[in-house]
Scaffold this motif. Structure first.
Motif, PDB file in Angstrom:
ATOM      1  N   HIS A 175     -57.167 115.008  49.005  1.00 41.71           N
ATOM      2  CA  HIS A 175     -57.997 114.542  50.120  1.00 41.71           C
ATOM      3  C   HIS A 175     -58.815 115.733  50.602  1.00 41.71           C
ATOM      4  CE1 HIS A 175     -58.448 114.409  54.594  1.00 41.71           C
ATOM      5  NE2 HIS A 175     -58.824 113.173  54.358  1.00 41.71           N
ATOM      6  N   MET A 176     -60.078 115.480  50.929  1.00 38.66           N
ATOM      7  CA  MET A 176     -60.899 116.574  51.468  1.00 38.66           C
ATOM      8  C   MET A 176     -61.441 116.195  52.836  1.00 38.66           C
ATOM      9  SD  MET A 176     -64.118 118.529  49.685  1.00 38.66           S
ATOM     10  CE  MET A 176     -63.135 119.695  48.739  1.00 38.66           C
ATOM     11  N   ASP A 177     -61.109 117.024  53.824  1.00 43.00           N
ATOM     12  CA  ASP A 177     -61.704 116.889  55.148  1.00 43.00           C
ATOM     13  C   ASP A 177     -63.032 117.641  55.103  1.00 43.00           C
ATOM     14  OD1 ASP A 177     -62.590 117.269  57.732  1.00 43.00           O
ATOM     15  OD2 ASP A 177     -60.639 117.839  58.555  1.00 43.00           O
ATOM     16  N   GLY A 178     -64.098 116.871  55.013  1.00 46.87           N
ATOM     17  CA  GLY A 178     -65.426 117.485  54.898  1.00 46.87           C
ATOM     18  C   GLY A 178     -66.230 117.351  56.179  1.00 46.87           C
ATOM     19  N   ALA A 179     -65.590 117.623  57.303  1.00 44.45           N
ATOM     20  CA  ALA A 179     -66.336 117.588  58.575  1.00 44.45           C
ATOM     21  C   ALA A 179     -67.565 118.490  58.467  1.00 44.45           C
ATOM     22  CB  ALA A 179     -65.445 118.035  59.724  1.00 44.45           C
ATOM     23  N   ARG A 180     -67.420 119.588  57.717  1.00 46.47           N
ATOM     24  CA  ARG A 180     -68.556 120.508  57.492  1.00 46.47           C
ATOM     25  C   ARG A 180     -68.844 120.621  55.993  1.00 46.47           C
ATOM     26  NH1 ARG A 180     -65.475 122.682  61.603  1.00 46.47           N
ATOM     27  NH2 ARG A 180     -66.529 122.447  63.609  1.00 46.47           N
ATOM     28  N   PHE A 181     -68.774 119.480  55.325  1.00 42.66           N
ATOM     29  CA  PHE A 181     -69.035 119.460  53.884  1.00 42.66           C
ATOM     30  C   PHE A 181     -70.461 119.944  53.586  1.00 42.66           C
ATOM     31  CE2 PHE A 181     -70.341 117.213  49.979  1.00 42.66           C
ATOM     32  CZ  PHE A 181     -69.362 117.675  49.123  1.00 42.66           C
ATOM     33  N   ALA A 182     -71.409 119.528  54.404  1.00 46.69           N
ATOM     34  CA  ALA A 182     -72.806 119.936  54.180  1.00 46.69           C
ATOM     35  C   ALA A 182     -72.932 121.462  54.220  1.00 46.69           C
ATOM     36  CB  ALA A 182     -73.705 119.305  55.238  1.00 46.69           C
ATOM     37  N   ASN A 183     -72.230 122.089  55.158  1.00 47.39           N
ATOM     38  CA  ASN A 183     -72.296 123.558  55.246  1.00 47.39           C
ATOM     39  C   ASN A 183     -71.709 124.206  54.001  1.00 47.39           C
ATOM     40  OD1 ASN A 183     -71.706 122.375  58.206  1.00 47.39           O
ATOM     41  ND2 ASN A 183     -73.187 124.040  58.298  1.00 47.39           N
ATOM     42  N   ALA A 184     -70.683 123.583  53.456  1.00 50.29           N
ATOM     43  CA  ALA A 184     -70.071 124.136  52.237  1.00 50.29           C
ATOM     44  C   ALA A 184     -71.027 124.014  51.056  1.00 50.29           C
ATOM     45  CB  ALA A 184     -68.754 123.413  51.944  1.00 50.29           C
ATOM     46  N   VAL A 185     -71.660 122.845  50.913  1.00 47.07           N
ATOM     47  CA  VAL A 185     -72.599 122.656  49.794  1.00 47.07           C
ATOM     48  C   VAL A 185     -73.766 123.635  49.932  1.00 47.07           C
ATOM     49  CG1 VAL A 185     -74.174 121.030  48.659  1.00 47.07           C
ATOM     50  CG2 VAL A 185     -71.974 120.229  49.486  1.00 47.07           C
ATOM     51  N   ALA A 186     -74.277 123.754  51.159  1.00 44.91           N
ATOM     52  CA  ALA A 186     -75.409 124.671  51.375  1.00 44.91           C
ATOM     53  C   ALA A 186     -74.994 126.105  51.083  1.00 44.91           C
ATOM     54  CB  ALA A 186     -75.916 124.539  52.812  1.00 44.91           C
ATOM     55  N   SER A 187     -73.787 126.453  51.454  1.00 44.77           N
ATOM     56  CA  SER A 187     -73.303 127.820  51.236  1.00 44.77           C
ATOM     57  C   SER A 187     -73.136 128.122  49.748  1.00 44.77           C
ATOM     58  CB  SER A 187     -71.967 127.999  51.972  1.00 44.77           C
ATOM     59  OG  SER A 187     -71.351 129.199  51.610  1.00 44.77           O
ATOM     60  N   LEU A 188     -72.582 127.169  49.007  1.00 40.26           N
ATOM     61  CA  LEU A 188     -72.305 127.405  47.589  1.00 40.26           C
ATOM     62  C   LEU A 188     -73.543 127.187  46.719  1.00 40.26           C
ATOM     63  CD1 LEU A 188     -68.906 125.505  47.485  1.00 40.26           C
ATOM     64  CD2 LEU A 188     -69.170 127.963  47.088  1.00 40.26           C
ATOM     65  N   GLY A 189     -74.490 126.403  47.230  1.00 43.08           N
ATOM     66  CA  GLY A 189     -75.670 126.089  46.428  1.00 43.08           C
ATOM     67  C   GLY A 189     -75.325 125.287  45.179  1.00 43.08           C
ATOM     68  N   CYS A 190     -74.284 124.464  45.300  1.00 43.73           N
ATOM     69  CA  CYS A 190     -73.843 123.696  44.129  1.00 43.73           C
ATOM     70  C   CYS A 190     -74.216 122.221  44.313  1.00 43.73           C
ATOM     71  CB  CYS A 190     -72.328 123.828  43.969  1.00 43.73           C
ATOM     72  SG  CYS A 190     -71.415 123.125  45.329  1.00 43.73           S
ATOM     73  N   ALA A 191     -73.992 121.445  43.275  1.00 42.19           N
ATOM     74  CA  ALA A 191     -74.160 120.000  43.411  1.00 42.19           C
ATOM     75  C   ALA A 191     -72.923 119.452  44.117  1.00 42.19           C
ATOM     76  CB  ALA A 191     -74.301 119.359  42.031  1.00 42.19           C
ATOM     77  N   PRO A 192     -73.099 118.448  44.993  1.00 39.98           N
ATOM     78  CA  PRO A 192     -71.941 117.888  45.696  1.00 39.98           C
ATOM     79  C   PRO A 192     -70.805 117.470  44.763  1.00 39.98           C
ATOM     80  CG  PRO A 192     -73.959 117.074  46.685  1.00 39.98           C
ATOM     81  CD  PRO A 192     -74.378 117.870  45.490  1.00 39.98           C
ATOM     82  N   LYS A 193     -71.160 116.997  43.570  1.00 39.65           N
ATOM     83  CA  LYS A 193     -70.097 116.552  42.654  1.00 39.65           C
ATOM     84  C   LYS A 193     -69.195 117.704  42.194  1.00 39.65           C
ATOM     85  CE  LYS A 193     -73.074 116.853  38.565  1.00 39.65           C
ATOM     86  NZ  LYS A 193     -73.781 116.150  37.507  1.00 39.65           N
ATOM     87  N   GLU A 194     -69.772 118.926  42.169  1.00 39.76           N
ATOM     88  CA  GLU A 194     -68.994 120.059  41.659  1.00 39.76           C
ATOM     89  C   GLU A 194     -67.801 120.418  42.546  1.00 39.76           C
ATOM     90  OE1 GLU A 194     -71.304 123.509  39.988  1.00 39.76           O
ATOM     91  OE2 GLU A 194     -72.959 122.318  40.808  1.00 39.76           O
ATOM     92  N   ILE A 195     -67.893 120.077  43.833  1.00 38.36           N
ATOM     93  CA  ILE A 195     -66.764 120.416  44.714  1.00 38.36           C
ATOM     94  C   ILE A 195     -66.052 119.149  45.203  1.00 38.36           C
ATOM     95  CG2 ILE A 195     -67.514 122.713  45.413  1.00 38.36           C
ATOM     96  CD1 ILE A 195     -68.653 121.422  47.998  1.00 38.36           C
ATOM     97  N   THR A 196     -66.335 118.047  44.517  1.00 37.59           N
ATOM     98  CA  THR A 196     -65.593 116.827  44.875  1.00 37.59           C
ATOM     99  C   THR A 196     -64.951 116.245  43.617  1.00 37.59           C
ATOM    100  OG1 THR A 196     -67.690 115.588  44.811  1.00 37.59           O
ATOM    101  CG2 THR A 196     -66.889 116.308  46.981  1.00 37.59           C
ATOM    102  N   TRP A 197     -65.534 115.177  43.077  1.00 38.14           N
ATOM    103  CA  TRP A 197     -64.822 114.474  41.998  1.00 38.14           C
ATOM    104  C   TRP A 197     -64.710 115.306  40.728  1.00 38.14           C
ATOM    105  CZ3 TRP A 197     -67.612 113.116  37.566  1.00 38.14           C
ATOM    106  CH2 TRP A 197     -69.012 113.089  37.682  1.00 38.14           C
ATOM    107  N   GLN A 198     -65.649 116.230  40.510  1.00 39.36           N
ATOM    108  CA  GLN A 198     -65.506 117.077  39.317  1.00 39.36           C
ATOM    109  C   GLN A 198     -64.439 118.161  39.518  1.00 39.36           C
ATOM    110  OE1 GLN A 198     -69.386 118.545  38.095  1.00 39.36           O
ATOM    111  NE2 GLN A 198     -69.723 116.723  36.831  1.00 39.36           N
ATOM    112  N   ALA A 199     -63.950 118.276  40.744  1.00 41.61           N
ATOM    113  CA  ALA A 199     -62.869 119.228  41.024  1.00 41.61           C
ATOM    114  C   ALA A 199     -61.611 118.478  41.476  1.00 41.61           C
ATOM    115  CB  ALA A 199     -63.304 120.221  42.096  1.00 41.61           C
ATOM    116  N   GLY A 200     -61.554 117.204  41.148  1.00 40.45           N
ATOM    117  CA  GLY A 200     -60.312 116.454  41.358  1.00 40.45           C
ATOM    118  C   GLY A 200     -60.158 115.794  42.714  1.00 40.45           C
ATOM    119  N   VAL A 201     -61.195 115.862  43.562  1.00 43.50           N
ATOM    120  CA  VAL A 201     -61.061 115.250  44.896  1.00 43.50           C
ATOM    121  C   VAL A 201     -61.075 113.729  44.754  1.00 43.50           C
ATOM    122  CG1 VAL A 201     -62.177 114.988  47.166  1.00 43.50           C
ATOM    123  CG2 VAL A 201     -62.089 117.239  46.057  1.00 43.50           C
TER     124      VAL A 201
END
Ligand SMILES: Cc1ncc(COP(=O)(O)O)c(C=O)c1O
Length: 347
Positions: A175-201
């Motif tokens: 489970h991922m609590d992404g209250a600040r998911f947008a900040n994480a994506v912006a920080s990593l500069g990755c595609a949203p899928k890379e830190i969610t379903w492609q990483a097992g979320v």
């Protein structure tokens, strides 16, 4: 800063900020004529489709009023009452939801894992799962990760994949609590899928409120089987909005041309600016790596008191202590500079 000038924007929380223009415009646009209630409207369908587009996969999407509900109801859909959820000791689900995850899952126990910088590591999961395997221990079922974390740090795709490997080896869902998911994506500069379903979320609670929406988070099920009857769970939990278009429409405004990432990147940049002003000061200790929109700093007590006296608001009790200085989509360079100048004058 001129001590008598009113301070309009604070560093207490990104939910102190108002509604961003894109969300506001989408709300106004949706506010015409009649639309079917309870989510069977075109705004809700389009917003869910846009979320599927952004994540580049077919996922199930539900909109709820806030993050506590998103976390609690989605965790409840992953667990039976005799299960346990592993999360970091500073996780919002543990510290700031008044027991709602346990309440909505009828007793699922939250087990705490420590780890540096607000992050769980695979070894922590291993320890917690293998500590006991008998019938008297609440059976571990899920790992809850916060992205970006409560301490302003961000899990990299590699870190998430390592956690996934460990979770999978013990049959745990993620489970991922992404209250600040947008900040994480912006920080990593990755595609949203890379830190969610492609990483097992399996389930993401995608936060809208801190990103600039007035009210509402999206619960995104990548494991679609977990979404079974989630609509009933939302209704029973008081989370099915009758005028749903006003919860979903702002998502369209935010997602359709990338405003969600622009606002998050801006908030992150303001935090970086603030950090760069504070870090050189010998009496200021930056507590965690600044990777999203929060700076955690240890400040001398008289400085904290002085800033409060000058009207600045910020929290000193979040996470593991220290001052949490949180930037939002509407924080300006001038706000940062005014705060830093006041702080410097008190040192
Ligand atoms: C990490 C985290 N998760 C979830 C939430 C959502 O909480 P709320 O129920 O106030 O929307 C917050 C808000 O502070 C948060 O910081």
């Amino acid at each position: 800063m001129n001590a008598t000038a009113p301070i309009r924007r604070h560093f207490a929380s990104d939910n102190y900020a108002g509604i961003c223009p894109e969300a506001w415009a989408a709300l106004a646009e949706a506010n015409q004529g009649h639309a079917v209630g309870y989510g069977d409207d075109e705004w809700t369908q389009k917003a869910a489709d846009l979320i599927r587009e952004i994540f580049e996969t077919h996922c199930e999407v539900f909109f709820v009023f806030n993050g506590t509900a998103a976390n609690s109801l989605s965790l409840a859909s992953m667990c039976q009452s005799y299960h346990s959820i592993l999360c970091h000791e500073t996780a919002h689900v543990e510290t700031d939801e008044c027991g709602a995850p346990e309440f909505f899952s009828h007793g699922t126990k939250v087990l705490l894992v420590s780890g540096p910088n607000g992050k769980i590591d695979p070894a922590g999961i291993e320890r917690m799962v293998t500590r006991r395997t008998d019938i008297h221990y609440p059976k571990p079922r899920a790992v809850s990760l916060t992205q970006a974390t409560e301490l302003g740090t961000v899990y990299t795709p590699a870190e998430l994949k390592a956690i996934w490997a460990k979770a999978k080896s013990h049959g745990l869902k993620i489970h991922m609590d992404g209250a600040r998911f947008a900040n994480a994506v912006a920080s990593l500069g990755c595609a949203p899928k890379e830190i969610t379903w492609q990483a097992g979320v399996d389930v993401l609670c995608f936060g809208g409120t801190k990103n600039g929406i007035h009210v509402g988070d999206a619960v995104v099920f990548f494991d679609r089987e977990l979404a079974r009857e989630f609509d009933y769970r939302c209704k029973q939990g008081g989370q099915l909005a009758s005028k749903m278009r006003f919860i979903s429409a702002p998502w369209l405004g935010m997602l359709k041309d990338g405003a969600w990432l622009r606002h998050a990147a801006h908030a992150n940049a303001m935090a970086a600016r603030l950090e760069s002003r504070l870090r050189p000061r010998a009496q200021v200790k930056i507590l965690f790596p600044r990777q999203a929109n929060a700076v955690f700093a240890e400040l001398p007590r008289p400085v904290i008191d002085g800033l409060h006296e000058r009207g600045w608001r910020f929290y000193t009790f979040i996470g593991q202590g220290g001052c949490r200085l949180m930037c939002a989509w509407d924080t300006t360079e001038e706000d940062v500079d005014n705060f830093a100048r006041d702080l410097e004058s008190l040192l």
